[in-house]
Design a protein around this motif. Structure first.
Motif, PDB file in Angstrom:
ATOM      1  N   SER A 691      69.768  98.300  18.731  1.00  0.00           N
ATOM      2  CA  SER A 691      70.990  98.218  17.930  1.00  0.00           C
ATOM      3  C   SER A 691      71.281  99.472  17.109  1.00  0.00           C
ATOM      4  N   ALA A 692      70.291 100.339  16.890  1.00  0.00           N
ATOM      5  CA  ALA A 692      70.500 101.511  16.042  1.00  0.00           C
ATOM      6  C   ALA A 692      70.102 102.821  16.723  1.00  0.00           C
ATOM      7  N   LEU A 693      68.947 102.825  17.404  1.00  0.00           N
ATOM      8  CA  LEU A 693      68.438 104.048  18.029  1.00  0.00           C
ATOM      9  C   LEU A 693      69.435 104.720  18.973  1.00  0.00           C
ATOM     10  N   PRO A 694      70.168 103.969  19.821  1.00  0.00           N
ATOM     11  CA  PRO A 694      71.077 104.654  20.753  1.00  0.00           C
ATOM     12  C   PRO A 694      72.149 105.498  20.059  1.00  0.00           C
ATOM     13  N   ILE A 695      72.592 105.086  18.877  1.00  0.00           N
ATOM     14  CA  ILE A 695      73.599 105.872  18.160  1.00  0.00           C
ATOM     15  C   ILE A 695      72.997 107.195  17.708  1.00  0.00           C
ATOM     16  N   PHE A 696      71.756 107.153  17.227  1.00  0.00           N
ATOM     17  CA  PHE A 696      71.045 108.378  16.879  1.00  0.00           C
ATOM     18  C   PHE A 696      70.946 109.288  18.100  1.00  0.00           C
ATOM     19  N   ALA A 697      70.594 108.703  19.241  1.00  0.00           N
ATOM     20  CA  ALA A 697      70.410 109.492  20.464  1.00  0.00           C
ATOM     21  C   ALA A 697      71.710 110.173  20.889  1.00  0.00           C
ATOM     22  N   LEU A 698      72.806 109.427  20.903  1.00  0.00           N
ATOM     23  CA  LEU A 698      74.088 109.989  21.312  1.00  0.00           C
ATOM     24  C   LEU A 698      74.547 111.082  20.347  1.00  0.00           C
ATOM     25  N   TYR A 699      74.312 110.847  19.076  1.00  0.00           N
ATOM     26  CA  TYR A 699      74.677 111.839  18.057  1.00  0.00           C
ATOM     27  C   TYR A 699      73.883 113.124  18.243  1.00  0.00           C
ATOM     28  N   MET A 700      72.565 113.007  18.403  1.00  0.00           N
ATOM     29  CA  MET A 700      71.720 114.191  18.527  1.00  0.00           C
ATOM     30  C   MET A 700      72.012 114.961  19.813  1.00  0.00           C
ATOM     31  N   LYS A 701      72.330 114.266  20.883  1.00  0.00           N
ATOM     32  CA  LYS A 701      72.659 114.957  22.129  1.00  0.00           C
ATOM     33  C   LYS A 701      73.903 115.831  21.956  1.00  0.00           C
ATOM     34  N   LYS A 702      74.879 115.307  21.222  1.00  0.00           N
ATOM     35  CA  LYS A 702      76.088 116.078  20.956  1.00  0.00           C
ATOM     36  C   LYS A 702      75.770 117.281  20.067  1.00  0.00           C
ATOM     37  N   VAL A 703      74.924 117.067  19.068  1.00  0.00           N
ATOM     38  CA  VAL A 703      74.563 118.147  18.143  1.00  0.00           C
ATOM     39  C   VAL A 703      73.805 119.250  18.879  1.00  0.00           C
ATOM     40  N   TYR A 704      72.820 118.870  19.683  1.00  0.00           N
ATOM     41  CA  TYR A 704      72.034 119.859  20.415  1.00  0.00           C
ATOM     42  C   TYR A 704      72.874 120.640  21.416  1.00  0.00           C
ATOM     43  N   ALA A 705      73.914 119.993  21.940  1.00  0.00           N
ATOM     44  CA  ALA A 705      74.743 120.650  22.962  1.00  0.00           C
ATOM     45  C   ALA A 705      75.632 121.740  22.376  1.00  0.00           C
ATOM     46  N   ASN A 706      75.811 121.725  21.055  1.00  0.00           N
ATOM     47  CA  ASN A 706      76.669 122.717  20.400  1.00  0.00           C
ATOM     48  C   ASN A 706      75.791 123.742  19.691  1.00  0.00           C
TER      49      ASN A 706
END
Length: 749
Positions: A691-706
């Motif tokens: 319920s919470a971890l996937p949002i962290f994952a999606l956020y960090m993937k976007k951050v790392y990509a920039n």
């Protein structure tokens, strides 16, 4: 006038007498006008702006919130007005304004007498040109609270005041300053848009310096009647008016005839970007920030010569730590996954009676009804409980939030409460652990419909995200992550009734402390708590920045206390920042409209943990991701870089948490319903890992990509400066004789 018979003739005396009468009339009219002007200047017909007022003209100017990357996150306003300097205004705007409103602007001194005498001729020819100069219009905008009077007898003295004020303005300001003030004060219609800066952003999503001739012509054309020439409601009128302005620009020599025709053939080209308190980035953050700034002003007695600052009127500039790009990524990550999770939740409850399954469901609905605006309005009207109940059972039109967008529907108000109660809520905060600067703040799922902020205002039971605090106390006491402990039930006495924790996931045998934390084992966590003591753990939690009550009971090791996402994220930053707690910070400084610093924030810094303990805890928390409850970060989302973290799931799956740490970012995520009695009925869906971890994952993937954000993916946590004295190599640890370490001697089971 006079009549004469065919035989009558005018004598020289008659002509002289008539000429004298005419001159007396002219002189009398002139004297009357002079007298009226003198009386006006002596404030017989009302107060005129003082010299001080002229030097410091007041206008309702929006306060602006700036992100760390110099973007405007939003504004606080009564009138959506933001000032701009002359150099930041496109010449196209100035040329369009002068050509349309005041061709002799650079020649007159506030009053254009030739224009006054020819105003009737202009109107007869159809040009509809007013008699007021730009300076007179500015005088009206700045110093007339009621705007232009429509009553003829009231308008005359108001007009005289404008004339006098216009002359005074011309004496004190340059032409550039006057035209800048004018463009900063005029009304552009939609959403209380005032000033050229707000207009450029609202209608074309750009800045004033980038306005093209046709865009400038459209905006200037609107000044003749923002409602009548609104490009949103009357596009045909707006187009015709724009083309008229372009024609006048050509007549004045600002455009060639060919250029004017080319721009006339273009469509309106609107990129409508309305500014609304419910729209834009960081809506929850902006709401919390406003109340925080107001409290700072009150607590520190910051005022403007004894008058309290008004964020909606005084044009303050508020500089924050929020990064607009990271904020956007956080909101996108929430929206992307919560749409999926809400669908899981809806399918999970499909066909299940909420009345029979959810504890206190009737009470929850009754509370929801009584807390609603509708209930308060009906009660204020004197409605009885029975009448209110009838109203809530009567279908009405309403607007509902969905993850596919707001929808208009007809529904019973009581059913809308059920709908909202079954909506999952979510919040996220992301910060730099070294500076304490908060980079992203998502306080809820939709500010328009659900105003309550879940980052700082709301506190929820933290569950297993509390376990690292107990392990940190143990590490600080000399325990090694490699210490092996039997995973068996534990009883703790001496703090009220004996406490025996349950465990929904029990791995048999013996586990190291690192493995126990990775797999979130309750019994081993309780065993460690039994040794280090709840008083010391509670003290550590408070030292690490948790401000909500943390009673010194053994059960706090499993997260039975409540805390905010703000506090918990700040506490985890201690692990990533060498044991130093830096107060989570989102406000940097506040300036007045002239750039004077009113307040500068200095975050608190506390050495909350030993540097070696903090480093060992990063190693422990990386184990959660490498092989424990947070491992889906690796196998599902492909984040194999150095990341530590901890999942958290409270009793009955009411709250799902994940707090992730990297050397440069610490991010906390919470998910749950408004009421804890409403939740997933299975741990596989309700646990923090889902319920919470996937949002962290999606956020960090976007951050790392920039890469421009500077958040490096493959950077590991820095080891302590002094040599590490705690054993991390479990093979080396096993070679030690059992029972020889001080920590082993302390443990008894």
């Amino acid at each position: 006038m006079w009549t004469k018979t065919p035989n009558s003739t005018l004598t020289p005396q008659d002509i002289k007498r008539y000429n004298l009468m005419i001159w007396k009339f002219i002189i009398g009219c002139f004297a009357f006008v002079v007298l009226i002007i003198l009386l006006t200047s002596f404030e017989i017909f009302g107060k005129l702006p003082s010299f001080r007022d002229l030097e410091n003209p007041k206008s309702n100017q929006a306060s602006e919130i700036y992100s760390s990357d110099k973007e405007v996150l939003g504004t606080y306003y009564i009138e959506n007005r933001s000032n701009v300097n002359y150099k930041d205004i496109s010449p196209n705007v100035i040329n369009a304004l002068i050509a349309t409103e005041d061709k002799r602007f650079y020649e007159h001194s506030g009053i254009d007498f030739s224009r006054i005498f020819t105003i009737f001729l202009h109107n007869l020819l159809g040009s509809k040109q007013g008699g007021s100069t730009i300076t007179q219009q500015l005088a009206l905008n700045l110093f007339s609270d009621k705007g232009r009077e429509h009553n003829f007898y009231k308008r005359i003295p108001q007009k005289l005041k404008e004339l006098i004020t216009a002359v005074r303005i011309e004496r004190r300001y340059t032409k550039q300053e006057i035209i800048t003030m004018y463009l900063n004060t005029v009304d552009f219609g939609a959403y209380s848009t005032f000033g050229i800066k707000s207009a450029a952003r609202t209608y074309f999503n750009t800045t004033p310096d980038k306005l093209s001739p046709d865009q400038a012509a459209l905006l200037v054309g609107m000044l003749n009647g923002t409602g009548f020439y609104s490009p949103l409601r009357h596009a045909d009128r707006a187009l015709a008016r724009r083309n008229l302005v372009l024609g006048r620009m050509a007549e004045a020599g600002f455009l060639t005839d060919g250029q004017a025709e080319e721009f006339k053939n273009k469509p309106l080209g609107l990129d409508f970007n309305p500014i609304d308190h419910n729209d834009g980035l960081a809506t929850y953050f902006r709401d919390v920030l406003k109340r925080n700034v107001q409290q700072i002003f009150e607590d520190k007695s910051i005022n403007n010569n004894g008058v309290p600052y008004d964020l909606d009127r005084d044009g303050l500039k508020i500089y924050t730590t929020i990064n607009s790009t990271m904020q956007e990524y956080a909101e996108e990550a929430q929206k992307e996954y919560m749409r999926v999770l809400q669908n899981q939740f809806n399918q999970h409850w499909k066909g299940i009676s909420k009345w029979k399954t959810i504890a206190n469901f009737k009470l929850l609905l009754d509370q929801g009804m009584r807390r609603s605006d509708r209930y308060r309005e009906l009660r204020a009207e004197g409605k009885s409980d029975e009448e209110i109940k009838t109203d809530f059972d009567t279908p009405v039109k309403m607007n509902l939030f969905t993850w596919k967008g707001n929808i208009d529907t007809t529904m019973k108000p009581i059913d809308s409460i059920v709908y909202c109660k079954m909506l999952l809520r979510n919040s996220l905060m992301s910060m730099d652990p070294t500076t304490g600067y908060i980079k992203a703040w998502v306080g809820g799922i939709n500010f328009e419909h659900f105003k309550y902020d879940q980052v700082k205002q709301g506190t929820r039971q933290v569950g297993s995200t509390a376990k690292p605090f107990t392990y940190a106390q143990a590490i600080d006491n000399g325990y090694s992550p490699c210490m092996i402990i039997p995973n068996v039930p534990v009883t703790i006495s001496g703090f009220g009734p004996d406490w025996i924790p349950g465990s929904s996931d029990t791995r048999p045998g013996q586990l190291t402390l690192r493995e126990a934390l990775a797999w979130s084992q309750n019994w081993i966590t309780a065993a460690v708590m039994k040794e280090v003591g709840p008083v010391e753990v509670a003290k550590l939690i408070k030292t690490m920045g948790v401000t909500s009550p943390v009673p010194p009971y053994p059960s706090i090791c499993l997260g039975t206390f409540d805390a905010s996402v703000y506090d918990m994220t700040g506490a985890y930053s201690v692990f990533a920042n060498h044991g130093i707690w830096t107060e989570p910070t989102y406000l940097l400084r506040i300036e007045d409209k002239n750039g004077n610093v009113l307040y500068e924030n200095k975050p608190k810094v506390v050495q909350a943990l030993n540097e070696q303990t903090a480093y060992v805890m990063t190693y422990m928390l990386k184990g959660v991701i490498e092989s424990g409850t947070g491992s889906r970060l690796r196998y599902k989302y492909g984040l194999s870089n150095p990341i530590g973290g901890k999942t958290g799931t409270t009793q009955s799956n009411s709250d799902g948490w994940f707090i992730g740490i990297t050397p440069q970012l610490v991010t906390g995520v919470w998910t749950g319903c408004e009421d804890r009695d409403i939740h997933f009925r299975s741990t596989s869906l309700g646990e923090g890992a889902n319920s919470a971890l996937p949002i962290f994952a999606l956020y960090m993937k976007k951050v790392y990509a920039n890469s421009e954000l500077g958040i490096k993916k493959n950077v590991d946590f820095d080891p302590p400066k002094a040599p590490l004295t705690i054993t991390l190599d479990c093979n080396a640890y096993k070679q030690q004789q059992p029972g020889t370490t001080e920590a082993d001697k302390k443990l008894s089971f």
